[in-house]
Motif scaffolding. Structure first.
Motif, PDB file in Angstrom:
ATOM      1  N   ALA A 150       1.597   0.090 -32.624  1.00 44.29           N
ATOM      2  CA  ALA A 150       1.612   1.065 -31.535  1.00 44.29           C
ATOM      3  C   ALA A 150       0.653   0.621 -30.440  1.00 44.29           C
ATOM      4  O   ALA A 150      -0.403   0.033 -30.721  1.00 44.29           O
ATOM      5  N   LEU A 151       1.024   0.919 -29.203  1.00 42.08           N
ATOM      6  CA  LEU A 151       0.202   0.616 -28.033  1.00 42.08           C
ATOM      7  C   LEU A 151      -0.148   1.933 -27.344  1.00 42.08           C
ATOM      8  O   LEU A 151       0.736   2.754 -27.072  1.00 42.08           O
ATOM      9  N   LEU A 152      -1.422   2.135 -27.070  1.00 40.54           N
ATOM     10  CA  LEU A 152      -1.905   3.357 -26.418  1.00 40.54           C
ATOM     11  C   LEU A 152      -2.581   2.984 -25.108  1.00 40.54           C
ATOM     12  O   LEU A 152      -3.506   2.166 -25.086  1.00 40.54           O
ATOM     13  N   PHE A 153      -2.107   3.576 -24.024  1.00 42.69           N
ATOM     14  CA  PHE A 153      -2.659   3.334 -22.695  1.00 42.69           C
ATOM     15  C   PHE A 153      -3.195   4.654 -22.174  1.00 42.69           C
ATOM     16  O   PHE A 153      -2.428   5.581 -21.905  1.00 42.69           O
ATOM     17  N   ASP A 154      -4.502   4.779 -22.047  1.00 41.83           N
ATOM     18  CA  ASP A 154      -5.135   6.019 -21.616  1.00 41.83           C
ATOM     19  C   ASP A 154      -5.389   5.931 -20.112  1.00 41.83           C
ATOM     20  O   ASP A 154      -6.212   5.123 -19.656  1.00 41.83           O
ATOM     21  N   ALA A 155      -4.683   6.762 -19.341  1.00 45.05           N
ATOM     22  CA  ALA A 155      -4.629   6.631 -17.885  1.00 45.05           C
ATOM     23  C   ALA A 155      -5.536   7.647 -17.198  1.00 45.05           C
ATOM     24  O   ALA A 155      -5.409   8.852 -17.420  1.00 45.05           O
ATOM     25  N   THR A 177     -11.869  -1.479 -23.113  1.00 43.58           N
ATOM     26  CA  THR A 177     -11.374  -1.721 -24.474  1.00 43.58           C
ATOM     27  C   THR A 177     -12.489  -1.514 -25.492  1.00 43.58           C
ATOM     28  O   THR A 177     -12.518  -2.155 -26.534  1.00 43.58           O
ATOM     29  N   ASN A 178     -13.425  -0.603 -25.162  1.00 45.72           N
ATOM     30  CA  ASN A 178     -14.575  -0.356 -26.039  1.00 45.72           C
ATOM     31  C   ASN A 178     -15.270  -1.661 -26.372  1.00 45.72           C
ATOM     32  O   ASN A 178     -15.540  -1.969 -27.537  1.00 45.72           O
ATOM     33  N   VAL A 228      -6.069   0.832 -24.765  1.00 47.52           N
ATOM     34  CA  VAL A 228      -6.704   0.389 -23.526  1.00 47.52           C
ATOM     35  C   VAL A 228      -6.858   1.596 -22.614  1.00 47.52           C
ATOM     36  O   VAL A 228      -5.956   2.437 -22.527  1.00 47.52           O
ATOM     37  N   GLN A 229      -7.996   1.710 -21.950  1.00 50.59           N
ATOM     38  CA  GLN A 229      -8.173   2.728 -20.914  1.00 50.59           C
ATOM     39  C   GLN A 229      -8.152   2.052 -19.554  1.00 50.59           C
ATOM     40  O   GLN A 229      -8.679   0.958 -19.389  1.00 50.59           O
ATOM     41  N   LEU A 230      -7.537   2.717 -18.590  1.00 53.59           N
ATOM     42  CA  LEU A 230      -7.602   2.250 -17.204  1.00 53.59           C
ATOM     43  C   LEU A 230      -8.089   3.384 -16.318  1.00 53.59           C
ATOM     44  O   LEU A 230      -7.442   4.432 -16.219  1.00 53.59           O
TER      45      LEU A 230
END
Length: 278
Positions: A150-155, A177-178, A228-230
Motif C-alpha cells: 500500500a502507498l499512502l500520500f498525506d497531502a 518521510t520521517n 509520504v507527506q507533502l
C-alpha cells in the motif's frame, strides 16, 4: 470562505474508493465546527486561516489515477487529525497540538475561558479522530490484501511565510518521510528525481516538515506500507490572504508536477512488487 457549524456527525470524512494501491489522505481541509468551538473562537480565528485550503480540488486529478481519497470534514480547530491521540509533541520547534489552543502565528485560538471541555474534546476524539484513522487503517489493509502493498500520500498545504514556525519563505514542495523511516529509500529517490527534473518549483526532503502523525504511524516499509507527506506552499495555487481564493492558472502548473509525483509512486510500487522485491 465561511466555516460551517454542525454537531458531530457519524462519518466525519468524505471517502472516494479507488482501484490503485494508493491512498491520498487530506486531514486538514475541513471547515466544519462544532457549536462550542464556533462560539468560543477568538476574534483572530474565524477566518480559519490555518486550513489546508482547496487541497481536495487541487488533487482531484488523482481520481483518474485510481487513487482512493480520504478528506477530513472538521476544522483542525476542533481536533487535529494529524496529531497523536495522546497529544505528544511531534516537533521540538513551535507547533500546534491535538486541540490547537494557538494559531500558527501564535495568537489564541479561543477566547479566555471558552475552550471546549474535556468531555467535549473526548467526544471529538471518539467521533472525529478515531473514525478517520480507522478508515486509513481499513483502506491500507484492503490494499495490502489485494495488491500485497500500500502507498499512502498525506497531502497538506500551509502559508508560505509563517515566522513563528519557520524562517524566511518555505520551499514550494516539502516532502517528508520521517527522516527516511516511513518509506523505501528507493521511493524517496524517485520523488526527489521527479522534483529535480523541473525548475519552476523549489523542494526539500525532510526539512522543516518531516511528516506528521499519519506519516509516522502508518509508514511501515518493512510491512510493505510506504507513506509520504507533502506540505505545499500555498502561494503556488491560491491567494494567501482572505478569502483564500483558488488560483486556477497557478494551480494547473503545480498539478502537472503533483501528477508526475503520484504517477512515479504508483509506477515504483508496480515495478518493485511485480519483481517480488523486499
Amino acid at each position: 470562505m465561511s466555516p460551517s457549524t454542525d454537531t458531530v456527525i457519524a462519518e466525519p470524512y468524505q471517502f472516494i474508493s479507488g482501484t490503485a494501491p494508493l491512498l491520498i489522505s487530506i486531514p486538514h481541509a475541513g471547515t466544519h465546527l462544532t457549536p462550542e468551538v464556533a462560539s468560543g473562537l477568538s476574534d483572530a480565528a474565524p477566518p480559519l486561516s490555518d486550513t489546508d485550503w482547496h487541497i481536495p480540488q487541487l488533487y482531484d486529478f488523482a481520481r483518474a489515477l485510481g487513487a482512493s481519497i480520504l478528506v477530513g470534514q472538521y476544522s483542525r480547530f476542533v481536533i487535529d487529525l494529524n496529531r497523536p491521540s495522546d497529544d505528544k509533541p511531534l516537533y521540538t520547534t513551535a507547533t500546534t497540538g491535538l486541540y490547537p489552543d494557538t494559531l500558527f502565528d501564535g495568537r489564541d485560538t479561543f477566547k479566555p475561558g471558552m475552550t471546549p471541555t474535556d468531555a467535549q474534546r473526548q467526544l471529538y476524539l471518539d467521533q472525529i479522530w478515531q473514525p478517520y484513522h480507522q478508515k486509513i487503517q481499513a483502506e491500507l489493509a484492503r490494499m495490502k490484501q489485494e495488491f500485497g502493498y500500500a502507498l499512502l500520500f498525506d497531502a497538506h498545504s500551509i502559508a508560505s511565510v509563517i515566522p513563528r514556525l519557520f524562517d524566511g519563505q518555505l520551499p514550494d514542495l516539502n516532502l517528508g518521510t520521517n527522516s527516511g523511516a516511513s518509506c523505501s529509500p528507493a521511493l524517496s529517490e524517485i520523488l526527489e528525481r521527479t522534483c529535480n527534473q523541473q525548475t519552476r518549483f523549489s523542494h526539500v526532503l525532510n526539512g522543516r516538515f518531516k511528516g506528521g502523525y499519519i506519516t509516522r504511524a502508518y509508514g511501515q516499509p518493512d510491512r510493505d506500507i510506504h507513506a509520504v507527506q507533502l506540505e505545499l506552499a500555498q502561494v503556488n495555487y491560491m491567494e494567501e490572504l482572505e478569502p483564500f481564493a483558488f488560483a486556477p492558472d497557478k494551480a494547473a502548473q503545480l498539478q502537472e508536477l503533483l501528477k508526475r509525483l503520484l504517477e512515479g509512486m504508483v509506477r515504483w510500487g508496480e515495478d518493485r512488487y511485480k519483481q517480488g522485491a523486499v
